[in-house]
Each structure stands twice: as C-alpha cells, then as structure tokens.
Design a protein around this motif. Structure first.
Motif, PDB file in Angstrom:
ATOM      1  N   HIS A 190       0.833  -1.207   0.000  1.00 20.47           N
ATOM      2  CA  HIS A 190       0.000   0.000   0.000  1.00 20.47           C
ATOM      3  C   HIS A 190       0.866   1.254   0.000  1.00 20.47           C
ATOM      4  O   HIS A 190       2.026   1.227   0.417  1.00 20.47           O
ATOM      5  CB  HIS A 190      -0.933   0.022   1.215  1.00 20.47           C
ATOM      6  N   ALA A 191       0.280   2.335  -0.462  1.00 16.24           N
ATOM      7  CA  ALA A 191       0.978   3.619  -0.508  1.00 16.24           C
ATOM      8  C   ALA A 191      -0.017   4.752  -0.349  1.00 16.24           C
ATOM      9  O   ALA A 191      -1.232   4.563  -0.498  1.00 16.24           O
ATOM     10  CB  ALA A 191       1.739   3.773  -1.825  1.00 16.24           C
ATOM     11  N   LEU A 192       0.494   5.939  -0.051  1.00 17.80           N
ATOM     12  CA  LEU A 192      -0.281   7.171  -0.122  1.00 17.80           C
ATOM     13  C   LEU A 192       0.072   7.845  -1.439  1.00 17.80           C
ATOM     14  O   LEU A 192       1.249   7.951  -1.782  1.00 17.80           O
ATOM     15  CB  LEU A 192       0.040   8.096   1.045  1.00 17.80           C
ATOM     16  N   SER A 193      -0.945   8.281  -2.159  1.00 20.72           N
ATOM     17  CA  SER A 193      -0.701   8.816  -3.503  1.00 20.72           C
ATOM     18  C   SER A 193      -1.588  10.016  -3.785  1.00 20.72           C
ATOM     19  O   SER A 193      -2.750  10.059  -3.369  1.00 20.72           O
ATOM     20  CB  SER A 193      -0.979   7.729  -4.550  1.00 20.72           C
ATOM     21  N   LEU A 194      -1.035  10.994  -4.513  1.00 27.96           N
ATOM     22  CA  LEU A 194      -1.886  12.018  -5.100  1.00 27.96           C
ATOM     23  C   LEU A 194      -2.783  11.351  -6.134  1.00 27.96           C
ATOM     24  O   LEU A 194      -2.364  10.399  -6.809  1.00 27.96           O
ATOM     25  CB  LEU A 194      -1.038  13.111  -5.758  1.00 27.96           C
ATOM     26  N   THR A 195      -3.987  11.826  -6.264  1.00 29.85           N
ATOM     27  CA  THR A 195      -4.938  11.229  -7.205  1.00 29.85           C
ATOM     28  C   THR A 195      -4.804  11.846  -8.592  1.00 29.85           C
ATOM     29  O   THR A 195      -4.125  12.866  -8.786  1.00 29.85           O
ATOM     30  CB  THR A 195      -6.376  11.431  -6.716  1.00 29.85           C
ATOM     31  N   ILE A 196      -5.487  11.248  -9.544  1.00 32.01           N
ATOM     32  CA  ILE A 196      -5.429  11.755 -10.914  1.00 32.01           C
ATOM     33  C   ILE A 196      -6.048  13.153 -11.041  1.00 32.01           C
ATOM     34  O   ILE A 196      -5.466  14.018 -11.699  1.00 32.01           O
ATOM     35  CB  ILE A 196      -6.054  10.737 -11.885  1.00 32.01           C
ATOM     36  N   PRO A 197      -7.193  13.450 -10.426  1.00 28.24           N
ATOM     37  CA  PRO A 197      -7.702  14.829 -10.510  1.00 28.24           C
ATOM     38  C   PRO A 197      -6.725  15.861  -9.944  1.00 28.24           C
ATOM     39  O   PRO A 197      -6.623  16.968 -10.483  1.00 28.24           O
ATOM     40  CB  PRO A 197      -8.999  14.771  -9.702  1.00 28.24           C
ATOM     41  N   GLN A 198      -5.998  15.513  -8.876  1.00 24.42           N
ATOM     42  CA  GLN A 198      -5.001  16.451  -8.345  1.00 24.42           C
ATOM     43  C   GLN A 198      -3.895  16.683  -9.370  1.00 24.42           C
ATOM     44  O   GLN A 198      -3.493  17.825  -9.614  1.00 24.42           O
ATOM     45  CB  GLN A 198      -4.409  15.916  -7.046  1.00 24.42           C
ATOM     46  N   ILE A 199      -3.408  15.628  -9.990  1.00 22.83           N
ATOM     47  CA  ILE A 199      -2.361  15.776 -11.003  1.00 22.83           C
ATOM     48  C   ILE A 199      -2.871  16.598 -12.180  1.00 22.83           C
ATOM     49  O   ILE A 199      -2.189  17.510 -12.673  1.00 22.83           O
ATOM     50  CB  ILE A 199      -1.868  14.392 -11.466  1.00 22.83           C
ATOM     51  N   MET A 200      -4.078  16.315 -12.634  1.00 15.72           N
ATOM     52  CA  MET A 200      -4.635  17.003 -13.803  1.00 15.72           C
ATOM     53  C   MET A 200      -4.967  18.462 -13.516  1.00 15.72           C
ATOM     54  O   MET A 200      -5.103  19.267 -14.445  1.00 15.72           O
ATOM     55  CB  MET A 200      -5.866  16.264 -14.294  1.00 15.72           C
ATOM     56  N   SER A 201      -5.075  18.825 -12.236  1.00 19.12           N
ATOM     57  CA  SER A 201      -5.374  20.216 -11.890  1.00 19.12           C
ATOM     58  C   SER A 201      -4.140  21.115 -11.968  1.00 19.12           C
ATOM     59  O   SER A 201      -4.261  22.341 -11.915  1.00 19.12           O
ATOM     60  CB  SER A 201      -5.964  20.300 -10.485  1.00 19.12           C
ATOM     61  N   CYS A 202      -2.965  20.521 -12.091  1.00 15.60           N
ATOM     62  CA  CYS A 202      -1.734  21.312 -12.165  1.00 15.60           C
ATOM     63  C   CYS A 202      -1.699  22.084 -13.486  1.00 15.60           C
ATOM     64  O   CYS A 202      -2.128  21.580 -14.523  1.00 15.60           O
ATOM     65  CB  CYS A 202      -0.523  20.396 -12.053  1.00 15.60           C
ATOM     66  N   LYS A 203      -1.161  23.297 -13.437  1.00 17.57           N
ATOM     67  CA  LYS A 203      -1.180  24.157 -14.623  1.00 17.57           C
ATOM     68  C   LYS A 203      -0.377  23.559 -15.769  1.00 17.57           C
ATOM     69  O   LYS A 203      -0.751  23.688 -16.943  1.00 17.57           O
ATOM     70  CB  LYS A 203      -0.650  25.549 -14.276  1.00 17.57           C
ATOM     71  N   ALA A 204       0.747  22.931 -15.447  1.00 14.11           N
ATOM     72  CA  ALA A 204       1.587  22.287 -16.464  1.00 14.11           C
ATOM     73  C   ALA A 204       2.121  20.989 -15.882  1.00 14.11           C
ATOM     74  O   ALA A 204       2.222  20.825 -14.665  1.00 14.11           O
ATOM     75  CB  ALA A 204       2.736  23.195 -16.884  1.00 14.11           C
ATOM     76  N   ILE A 205       2.450  20.045 -16.788  1.00  8.82           N
ATOM     77  CA  ILE A 205       2.973  18.745 -16.360  1.00  8.82           C
ATOM     78  C   ILE A 205       4.163  18.382 -17.241  1.00  8.82           C
ATOM     79  O   ILE A 205       4.077  18.429 -18.473  1.00  8.82           O
ATOM     80  CB  ILE A 205       1.914  17.627 -16.458  1.00  8.82           C
ATOM     81  N   SER A 206       5.249  18.022 -16.591  1.00  5.28           N
ATOM     82  CA  SER A 206       6.401  17.432 -17.273  1.00  5.28           C
ATOM     83  C   SER A 206       6.390  15.950 -16.961  1.00  5.28           C
ATOM     84  O   SER A 206       6.454  15.563 -15.786  1.00  5.28           O
ATOM     85  CB  SER A 206       7.701  18.065 -16.766  1.00  5.28           C
TER      86      SER A 206
END
Length: 254
Positions: A190-206
C-alpha cells in the motif's frame, strides 16, 4: 541534440536519442515554468516525482538558475508506513537527490508513517488546496500508472486529492526490478498517492519516461482508449503537458 516531435490529442511528445538529452529538455521546460510563475506572482508551487526515471531530469534541473527560496515543493507519493530512513523512501530520495542541495522555501513531505495516516491524508489534501500547483513532474509506470494510481484503483473523477491505495503486482514488480527492494515480499502493498484529478489540476505537467521497459506503457498512453486501463492516457486531455522520451521508451511508436 536530436529531437523528434509528435502530438496526440493535447499531449506533446519529445523524443531524444539519449536519456541525458531527455533530462536536459525536461529540466529546461520545468525551469522556465517555475521562473515564469515567480516572475508573475513572486512564488511557485512544484510537485516532484521519484524513481529511476527521474535521475537525469533531477540532475539537470539543479543546473538552472532558479530562485528556490520562492518555491514550495510537494511530492507524488510514498509507501504506507515507510520511515524516511528506509533506502526506498521517496522522501529520502528527494532529500538526497535534490532538496537538501537546492534548499526550497518550503517542502511538504507526505509522512506515510504518521501514527494517524487518515489524518495525514487530510493534512496533505488541505495543503494542496492552499497551494495550486504551477508544474508537476511525473513519470509513467510500466503498468501505465501515474503516481501510484495503478489501473485497479485509478479514478479519473476521484473526489479525493490524496488517498491510500493498494499497489498491483505489476507495480510492485517494477519497484523490485529497479532495485529498491531485495525481494518481492519486501515491496509494500500500500501507498499514499496524489490522485489523478489532483495531477490534472496542475497548470503544467512534465512527464519524463526513459527506458525500453516503459515502451509498452508509452505506446498505450498515446494509442489506447482514454481509460483507467492505462491511467496515463488521461494526460492526452491536459492542456499543457509534455511527454519526454528517450529512444528506448519510444521504441514501439511509429
């Protein structure tokens, strides 16, 4: 530096001959975004990833002129219950590879060994709400995950920003294969993870993805139906993401 440019839906793709060239290009993109945010509002908020895929990128990012004293840093995930002293800890990885060297204004660690892990999830969610992210630096797993959103637990409409997830066998085998653990049984479940909506809310993604072992996941990211069967496909809907590949990771693309 030889580069091939592609695009699928909104997702821009840059392919380089060597991993270091890929890392240089990603570092330049991230540095420009951070400096633009600092220029515009006086500070920047950043998410960093870990793993073998990020080695060249993090090394090159430190070579840029960035005012780290104006940057607040978060990270994507951490194994549930793992102390920061463990060799596979993502907090340890980030401290040693970049954060202790560049000394940002603030680093918010996901303390997955906290006595009350549910309270820690809520704490981190609230911090993320208070710090809209200018750029997230992520990778793609061999199973197509982003952060620890493996196909069985990925949710494009997740109501949470951070959650406790169960890792699938493909993900755990990748962690073993990269040398972070001595045996499969030692890899956390098990792990703690940021979710996909949190990632997609970022202004830019590398999104930095080297190595031929990621080629199938890269092919699916660009060609499969956008679904949680390959969570990284959702990146094709983000307005400002660049997928940085070396020729190994791009080897299944035409």
């Amino acid at each position: 530096m030889k580069k091939i440019d592609l695009q699928k839906d909104n997702l821009k793709v840059e392919i380089f001959d060597a991993p270091d060239e890929m890392g240089q290009a990603a570092a330049l993109f991230v540095a420009e975004k951070l400096n633009a945010a600092i220029s515009e509002k006086g500070f920047a908020n950043l998410i960093l990833a870990t793993g073998a895929s990020q080695f060249q990128f993090l090394e090159n990012l430190q070579k840029h002129a960035i005012d780290w004293k104006k940057i607040t840093v978060f990270h994507l995930d951490e194994y549930k219950g793992m102390p920061i002293t463990h060799p596979a800890s993502f907090r340890k990885y980030l401290k040693e590879r970049i954060l202790d060297k560049v000394q940002p204004k603030q680093v918010y660690y996901l303390n997955a060994d906290a006595p009350d892990v549910e309270a820690e999830v809520l704490r981190y969610e609230n911090l993320l709400k208070e710090h809209p992210i200018d750029i997230a630096c992520i990778g793609i797993g061999e199973n197509g995950h982003i952060a620890f959103n493996d196909p069985p637990v990925a949710d494009f409409n997740d109501p949470k920003l951070v959650k406790i997830v169960e890792l699938d066998d493909a993900c755990r085998k990748q962690q073993l294969g990269e040398g972070w653990f001595p045996t499969f049984d030692d890899v956390p479940t098990h792990a703690l993870s940021l979710t996909i909506p949190q990632i997609m809310s970022c202004k830019a993604i590398s999104c930095v993805v080297p190595d031929e072992r990621k080629a199938e996941a890269v092919y699916n990211t660009l060609n499969a139906e956008i679904s949680t069967a390959c969570p990284a496909t959702i990146l094709r809907k983000h307005p400002e993401t660049i997928l940085f590949l070396d020729k190994g990771a791009a080897s299944k693309l035409k």
